[in-house]
Design an enzyme around this catalytic site. Structure first.
Site, mmCIF file in Angstrom:
data_model
loop_
_atom_site.group_PDB
_atom_site.id
_atom_site.type_symbol
_atom_site.label_atom_id
_atom_site.label_comp_id
_atom_site.label_asym_id
_atom_site.label_seq_id
_atom_site.Cartn_x
_atom_site.Cartn_y
_atom_site.Cartn_z
ATOM 1 C CB CYS A 273 -0.992 -0.085 1.213
ATOM 2 S SG CYS A 273 -1.781 1.549 1.377
ATOM 3 C CG ASP B 153 -2.624 -3.880 -0.321
ATOM 4 O OD1 ASP B 153 -3.135 -3.998 0.678
ATOM 5 O OD2 ASP B 153 -2.080 -2.768 -0.996
ATOM 6 C CD GLU C 216 8.583 -19.164 -19.558
ATOM 7 O OE1 GLU C 216 8.465 -20.209 -19.317
ATOM 8 O OE2 GLU C 216 8.848 -18.186 -19.003
ATOM 9 C CG LEU C 217 2.693 -20.382 -17.721
ATOM 10 C CD1 LEU C 217 2.077 -21.524 -17.530
ATOM 11 C CD2 LEU C 217 1.680 -19.136 -17.710
ATOM 12 C CD GLU D 21 -8.062 0.666 -7.289
ATOM 13 O OE1 GLU D 21 -9.344 0.911 -6.753
ATOM 14 O OE2 GLU D 21 -7.111 1.344 -6.929
#
Length: 158
Positions: free
Chosen positions: A60, A67, A83-84, A102
């Protein structure tokens, strides 16, 4: 971009690149070059890919408290696939970044769209409940088909 064989050499270098990254505390310092893509050999299909991680962490910007969130990426690829492992390393950079939910969702979406140029993509970022409030941010992108057609086939607009 890269086929599977070409991706192997980049993949091997990925660990080295991540180890050399200094602790990131600003969103602008996130190294987007960690994101890798490879050729989608079935780009003629309308495959929808869902990637989900319950390990997204940021800070935060007002309280400096962590968070924790669930990040879900849903996309219809065009020519490239994400590619993961590179995505995991990219997302891990957020752990000390002071950023509101956001903006985090929007930045992840923008960075992924730039690297893999999907037909359509949505990023959902849901933070753990804080103060009794559950928030989910949904950020979406869709290729502008009319613009794409007019570039390729200007006569299509006549």
């Amino acid at each position: 971009m890269a086929n599977i064989e070409e991706l192997k050499s980049k993949y091997i270098k990925l660990n080295q690149a991540f180890e050399n990254i200094h602790e990131v505390s600003k969103a602008d310092d996130i190294d987007k070059s960690l994101l890798l893509c490879f050729d989608n050999e079935t780009s003629h299909l309308q495959s929808e890919i869902e990637i989900e991680s319950d390990e997204f962490t940021a800070v935060c910007p007002w309280t400096n408290l962590p968070d924790y969130g669930n990040l879900k990426i849903i996309y219809i690829p065009d020519q490239l696939l994400i590619e993961l492992k590179s995505l995991k390393y990219y997302l891990m950079q957020y752990r000390n970044v002071g950023i509101v939910q956001e903006y985090a969702a929007d930045q992840v979406l923008n960075d992924l769209v730039k690297i893999c140029k999907p037909k359509k993509m949505t990023v959902l970022l849901q933070y753990k409940i804080r103060g009794g409030v559950l928030t989910t941010v949904k950020s979406s992108y869709e290729q502008n088909w009319l613009f794409s057609l007019s570039v390729c086939y200007p006569e299509a607009l006549i």
